[in-house]
Write a protein that holds these residues in place. Structure first.
Motif, PDB file in Angstrom:
ATOM      1  N   TYR A 296      41.727  35.981  39.050  1.00  0.00           N
ATOM      2  CA  TYR A 296      42.028  37.390  39.326  1.00  0.00           C
ATOM      3  C   TYR A 296      42.657  38.072  38.119  1.00  0.00           C
ATOM      4  O   TYR A 296      42.381  39.238  37.834  1.00  0.00           O
TER       5      TYR A 296
ATOM      6  N   ASN B  96      50.770  40.228  45.686  1.00  0.00           N
ATOM      7  CA  ASN B  96      49.412  40.529  46.146  1.00  0.00           C
ATOM      8  C   ASN B  96      48.741  41.677  45.410  1.00  0.00           C
ATOM      9  O   ASN B  96      47.566  41.940  45.637  1.00  0.00           O
TER      10      ASN B  96
ATOM     11  N   ARG C 294      36.133  43.325  42.415  1.00  0.00           N
ATOM     12  CA  ARG C 294      36.412  42.241  43.366  1.00  0.00           C
ATOM     13  C   ARG C 294      35.141  41.514  43.785  1.00  0.00           C
ATOM     14  O   ARG C 294      35.187  40.346  44.182  1.00  0.00           O
TER      15      ARG C 294
ATOM     16  N   GLU D 193      35.222  37.521  43.535  1.00  0.00           N
ATOM     17  CA  GLU D 193      34.948  36.657  44.687  1.00  0.00           C
ATOM     18  C   GLU D 193      33.715  35.782  44.454  1.00  0.00           C
ATOM     19  O   GLU D 193      33.639  34.664  44.962  1.00  0.00           O
TER      20      GLU D 193
ATOM     21  N   PHE E 128      45.340  41.311  43.829  1.00  0.00           N
ATOM     22  CA  PHE E 128      44.090  41.381  44.608  1.00  0.00           C
ATOM     23  C   PHE E 128      43.687  42.819  44.935  1.00  0.00           C
ATOM     24  O   PHE E 128      42.631  43.044  45.504  1.00  0.00           O
TER      25      PHE E 128
END
Length: 468
Positions: free
Chosen positions: A343, A255, A324, A328, A258
């Motif tokens: 990403y 993760n 981000r 997104e 992110f």
């Protein structure tokens, strides 16, 4: 009426040829200007009706793109070109009729199955509403429909042998129509439009797993063995490796891909200024190359790799916004969205990836002049600037008020001034090719990479050079 020139739109579908094509043959006799048009209809790239397989697989697509390119090249030799648009033919034709104001007739070959017939019905409706005539032809069979030796088409639904004997004995094949060496010119001011890249459409298939990467690799190797290895076959493999790499990065870091601080926990004072972000996402930054790419993404779900690297650099390095937000937004819109690649690429652009010492920043003006030297790509997606000729379009704020008003542009009214100015832009602003006959004025959008920049995609990731 001799005063107003008649324009005929030749809508091409499954008749991508100049030879023996009654559509062109008719248009030559009935038009002053001819618009040969091909539409990449988004409905052809959806899933099939029952099992949701992709309607157009990668090999047919490759062949289709080659055929479209070939026809454009053939038409160029006759003094014309092929106008290419991404969209539903009925909508594209409606827009062209309104844009040109001189269309007298739309001509096409009739098809026989329901989806194609539905398009024809909608085209007829659009033409009726715009008081434009429709002319259709039959052109896909050896024996012409009108020459069949049956009173009506139902009569030929006999067994094949009886059908074959009847046409052989009682009908004839019409001679081939002569090819035109010279096609009437396009109406002035019409953009050709880019042919979408094979890679971008291929990666949509990969993203949702309609096709396996090994299968692509095997087919490419077979193609190279039979024909030739070339730049584009190499690029597909190069991109496949990137896709693998980002997948393994995600496997290793979990993760963390992110996390705002990225893979190496690097602290950067990111901003979340929604006004700046909205200008970026809506293509209103005042930097035409950025805006063109963002609008193409918004309207089509596509953006070239080159465009992605530039708009990401602009968001993170020029605007200093939380990366981000960009990741997104791409996740929301990209047709070929792949979580690891998306990403991974954004971490890279933001400088918070595997090697946080690397801090590349793209120079928007230099990039625009390298990849869209004549401004055709920007003119397609930022039509409010289309009055500006040549490379000048990339920096409208540097033009005199006289030349702006001559081009129909009013800064901060019809188009914004840049929301930010980077000092490095000025180095390239004076080198813009201007006017239509610029020395660099090859027609190129971002998808047609100039030879000297072919390895830029590699440089972007591996070079230490900051002069991007």
């Amino acid at each position: 009426n001799m005063a107003s020139p008649r324009t005929v739109v030749c809508l091409l579908r499954n008749d991508l040829r100049l030879h023996d094509n009654e559509v062109f043959h008719w248009a030559l006799r009935n038009a002053d200007h001819i618009v040969p048009l091909y539409c990449f209809d988004p409905r052809h790239y959806l899933g099939t009706q029952h099992f949701n397989f992709p309607k157009t697989g990668p090999f047919r697509l490759r062949f289709l793109l080659d055929s479209v390119k070939d026809l454009r090249a053939t038409l160029k030799k006759t003094g014309s070109s092929l106008i290419v648009r991404r969209g539903k033919p009925e909508e594209v034709v409606n827009d062209l009729i309104k844009q040109l104001g001189s269309v007298s007739t739309v001509v096409f070959h009739e098809e026989v199955t329901s989806e194609e017939k539905q398009v024809e019905k909608k085209l007829k409706h659009v033409c009726f509403q715009n008081k434009v005539k429709i002319q259709t032809f039959w052109g896909s069979t050896l024996y012409h429909r009108d020459d069949l030796p049956f009173r009506h088409i139902g009569g030929c639904l006999i067994v094949y042998t009886a059908f074959r004997k009847a046409v052989e004995e009682r009908s004839g094949v019409r001679p081939v129509l002569p090819s035109a060496d010279h096609i009437r010119p396009l109406p002035p001011g019409l953009e050709e439009g880019p042919i979408p890249t094979f890679i971008s459409l291929l990666f949509c298939r990969l993203a949702v797993g309609c096709i396996s990467p090994r299968y692509i690799y095997e087919q490419i190797k077979r193609y190279e063995a039979e024909r030739t290895a070339n730049q584009s076959t190499y690029w597909v493999i190069f991109e496949l490796l990137w896709r693998d790499y980002f997948r393994f990065v995600a496997l290793k870091y979990g993760n963390r891909i992110f996390h705002l601080n990225g893979l190496q926990d690097k602290h950067v004072p990111w901003k979340t200024d929604m006004e700046l972000f909205n200008a970026w996402k809506e293509g209103r930054t005042g930097v035409p190359f950025v805006d063109a790419n963002m609008r193409e993404l918004f309207l089509t779900g596509f953006m070239s790799n080159r465009g992605r690297q530039n708009v990401a650099s602009f968001l993170t390095k020029d605007l200093g916004l939380d990366w981000r937000l960009g990741a997104e937004w791409f996740e929301y819109l990209l047709v070929d969205y792949d979580v690891c690649s998306n990403y991974g690429n954004w971490l890279y652009s933001a400088g918070v990836g595997n090697d946080p010492r690397e801090n590349r920043k793209f120079n928007m003006i230099k990039q625009a002049l390298d990849y869209d030297s004549n401004g055709d790509y920007v003119r397609q997606w930022v039509p409010e600037l289309k009055g500006i000729t040549g490379g000048d379009i990339h920096a409208p704020w540097t033009l005199s008020s006289a030349s702006l008003s001559h081009s129909g542009v009013e800064l901060d009214n019809t188009y914004p001034t840049p929301i930010i100015m980077a000092p490095e832009w000025s180095r390239h602003i004076n080198q813009k090719p201007s006017g239509a006959m610029s020395s660099r004025g090859k027609k190129r959008g971002p998808s047609h990479t100039p030879r000297q920049h072919r390895d830029r995609g590699i440089d972007f990731y591996f070079s230490k050079s900051k002069n991007l």
